[in-house]
Design an enzyme around this catalytic site. Structure first.
Site, short mmCIF file in Angstrom:
data_model
loop_
_atom_site.label_atom_id
_atom_site.label_comp_id
_atom_site.label_asym_id
_atom_site.label_seq_id
_atom_site.Cartn_x
_atom_site.Cartn_y
_atom_site.Cartn_z
N ARG A 237 43.71 85.73 119.05
CA ARG A 237 43.38 84.32 119.37
C ARG A 237 42.68 84.22 120.72
O ARG A 237 41.75 83.42 120.89
CB ARG A 237 44.66 83.49 119.38
CG ARG A 237 45.18 83.21 117.98
CD ARG A 237 46.61 82.80 117.99
NE ARG A 237 46.81 81.49 118.55
CZ ARG A 237 47.98 81.05 119.03
NH1 ARG A 237 49.04 81.84 119.03
NH2 ARG A 237 48.08 79.84 119.50
N ARG B 270 56.21 80.91 115.74
CA ARG B 270 55.02 80.83 114.89
C ARG B 270 54.50 82.23 114.58
O ARG B 270 54.44 83.08 115.48
CB ARG B 270 53.93 80.02 115.61
CG ARG B 270 53.99 78.54 115.33
CD ARG B 270 53.07 77.71 116.18
NE ARG B 270 51.70 78.17 116.34
CZ ARG B 270 50.76 77.48 117.01
NH1 ARG B 270 51.06 76.31 117.54
NH2 ARG B 270 49.55 77.95 117.14
N ARG C 264 57.28 80.64 123.02
CA ARG C 264 57.26 79.33 122.35
C ARG C 264 58.11 79.35 121.07
O ARG C 264 58.11 80.31 120.32
CB ARG C 264 55.83 78.95 122.00
CG ARG C 264 55.78 77.67 121.15
CD ARG C 264 54.42 77.06 121.08
NE ARG C 264 53.44 77.97 120.52
CZ ARG C 264 52.14 77.72 120.49
NH1 ARG C 264 51.68 76.60 120.99
NH2 ARG C 264 51.29 78.59 119.97
N ARG D 74 36.34 73.47 118.22
CA ARG D 74 36.66 74.80 118.71
C ARG D 74 35.45 75.73 118.67
O ARG D 74 35.56 76.90 119.04
CB ARG D 74 37.72 75.39 117.80
CG ARG D 74 39.04 75.64 118.45
CD ARG D 74 39.91 76.25 117.36
NE ARG D 74 41.09 76.83 117.88
CZ ARG D 74 42.23 76.17 117.97
NH1 ARG D 74 42.31 74.91 117.65
NH2 ARG D 74 43.29 76.80 118.42
N LYS E 206 48.23 72.09 125.55
CA LYS E 206 47.52 70.93 124.96
C LYS E 206 48.48 70.09 124.12
O LYS E 206 48.56 68.87 124.27
CB LYS E 206 46.34 71.41 124.10
CG LYS E 206 45.33 72.27 124.86
CD LYS E 206 44.17 72.71 123.99
CE LYS E 206 44.52 73.62 122.84
NZ LYS E 206 45.04 74.95 123.24
P1 AP5 Z 1 51.66 74.28 123.80
O1 AP5 Z 1 51.66 72.88 124.27
O2 AP5 Z 1 52.24 74.58 122.45
O3 AP5 Z 1 50.19 74.91 123.96
P2 AP5 Z 1 48.85 74.60 123.17
O4 AP5 Z 1 47.76 74.60 124.17
O5 AP5 Z 1 49.00 73.41 122.30
O6 AP5 Z 1 48.78 75.95 122.34
P3 AP5 Z 1 48.49 76.26 120.82
O7 AP5 Z 1 48.81 77.73 120.66
O8 AP5 Z 1 49.19 75.34 119.87
O9 AP5 Z 1 47.01 76.04 120.73
P4 AP5 Z 1 46.09 76.70 119.80
O10 AP5 Z 1 44.86 75.99 120.18
O11 AP5 Z 1 45.99 78.16 119.81
O12 AP5 Z 1 46.74 76.44 118.34
P5 AP5 Z 1 46.50 75.33 117.26
O13 AP5 Z 1 47.81 74.92 116.77
O14 AP5 Z 1 45.52 74.31 117.73
O15 AP5 Z 1 52.43 75.15 124.92
C1 AP5 Z 1 52.63 76.55 124.73
C2 AP5 Z 1 54.04 76.94 125.24
O16 AP5 Z 1 54.08 76.79 126.66
C3 AP5 Z 1 55.17 76.06 124.69
O17 AP5 Z 1 56.29 76.88 124.45
C4 AP5 Z 1 55.47 75.06 125.82
O18 AP5 Z 1 56.83 74.70 125.82
C5 AP5 Z 1 55.10 75.88 127.06
N1 AP5 Z 1 54.50 75.08 128.12
C6 AP5 Z 1 53.53 74.13 127.99
N2 AP5 Z 1 53.18 73.63 129.19
C7 AP5 Z 1 53.94 74.31 130.11
C8 AP5 Z 1 54.03 74.26 131.54
N3 AP5 Z 1 53.26 73.45 132.29
N4 AP5 Z 1 54.89 75.09 132.16
C9 AP5 Z 1 55.65 75.93 131.44
N5 AP5 Z 1 55.63 76.04 130.10
C10 AP5 Z 1 54.77 75.22 129.43
O19 AP5 Z 1 45.73 76.18 116.15
C11 AP5 Z 1 46.37 77.20 115.41
C12 AP5 Z 1 45.38 77.84 114.49
O20 AP5 Z 1 44.85 76.87 113.55
C13 AP5 Z 1 44.12 78.45 115.13
O21 AP5 Z 1 44.35 79.74 115.63
C14 AP5 Z 1 43.14 78.43 113.94
O22 AP5 Z 1 43.40 79.48 113.05
C15 AP5 Z 1 43.48 77.12 113.26
N6 AP5 Z 1 42.68 76.01 113.77
C16 AP5 Z 1 43.14 74.90 114.43
N7 AP5 Z 1 42.12 74.10 114.79
C17 AP5 Z 1 40.98 74.71 114.36
C18 AP5 Z 1 39.61 74.39 114.47
N8 AP5 Z 1 39.18 73.30 115.09
N9 AP5 Z 1 38.71 75.26 113.93
C19 AP5 Z 1 39.11 76.38 113.28
N10 AP5 Z 1 40.40 76.74 113.16
C20 AP5 Z 1 41.34 75.92 113.70
#
Ligand code: AP5
Length: 217
Positions: free
Chosen positions: A172, A161, A128, A89, A14
């Protein structure tokens, strides 16, 4: 004007895709995860509250993230649309977003669901690395930096991270299945859901997304 939500499991890509789309289409990428990590880095009250939830792989309380989004969507740059990444979420968050948008006379255009299998997700999250300074996302195998351990953009240090450690990844994924996956059906019932395969090369997913975004540009 396009108001988009990105749904999908952790590690689906994402953030990677949203950053490029934001640049190409000139609309802000609003990631609750990034906002919370910034708050942790800055040592604010919000950061102190969020830190243990995030590091353990749990969700931050709904009202906290809804308040963040309410304030962020009032920024001037969000007037012409936005990509919400990682929000909503939970169903209560989606309901609160719907209410918020209704009150401001707008609505969502699409909820884009990036679909990826657990096997792919675990491999992506384990490899990552993110830049401590600018947040740029890398992967040790799939998207390695030019210089090991350093960001291509700003030269900052690349870090693993805390919530990308094996135990937190497992938690997660469990939280995603229990609380977030239900949003797929929720948005499908409102005729807003678009499924995009994310198990494939990054460029292939990007082309699919460009197609969707061009319909709104
Ligand atoms: P990446 O693009 O980083 O993936 P992502 O989907 O953004 O994953 P996240 O782990 O950041 O999402 P998340 O939803 O768990 O975390 P968030 O930061 O929102 O890609 C992942 C890896 O794959 C990278 O290394 C990339 O290079 C590689 N890659 C990507 N595409 C690829 C491809 N096509 N082929 C090969 N490799 C590829 O949230 C973190 C925390 O914050 C949560 O756990 C929670 O505690 C809190 N939080 C955030 N939002 C909320 C909410 N709305 N409500 C409650 N808590 C929240």
């Amino acid at each position: 004007m396009m108001n988009i939500v990105f749904l999908g499991p952790p590690g689906a890509g994402k953030g990677t895709q949203a950053v490029d789309l934001s640049l190409e289409f000139g609309i802000p990428h609003i990631s609750t995860g990034d906002i919370l990590r910034e708050a942790i880095k800055a040592g604010t009250e919000l950061g102190r509250l969020a830190q243990s939830y995030i590091n353990d792989g749990n969700l931050v309380p709904d009202q906290v993230v809804v308040d963040i989004i309410r304030v962020r969507l009032q920024n001037e740059d969000a007037r012409e649309g936005y990509i919400l990444d990682g929000f909503p979420r939970t169903i209560p968050q989606a309901e609160m977003l719907e209410k918020l948008l209704r009150e401001s006379g707008t609505a969502l255009d699409r909820a884009i669901y990036l679909e990826a299998s657990e096997k792919v997700i675990i491999e992506r999250l384990s490899g990552r690395r993110i830049c401590r300074e600018c947040g740029k996302i890398f992967h040790v195998v799939n998207m390695p930096p030019k210089v090991d351990g350093l960001c291509d953009i700003c030269g900052g240090e690349l870090i693993h991270r805390p919530d990308d450690q094996p135990e937190a990844i497992g938690r997660r994924l469990q939280v995603y299945r229990e609380k977030t996956a239900a949003l797929i059906q929720w948005y499908a019932e409102r005729n807003l859901l678009v499924r995009v395969p994310a198990d494939v090369a990054r460029e292939e997913t990007y082309e699919n997304l460009q197609e969707i975004f061009r319909n709104y540009a």
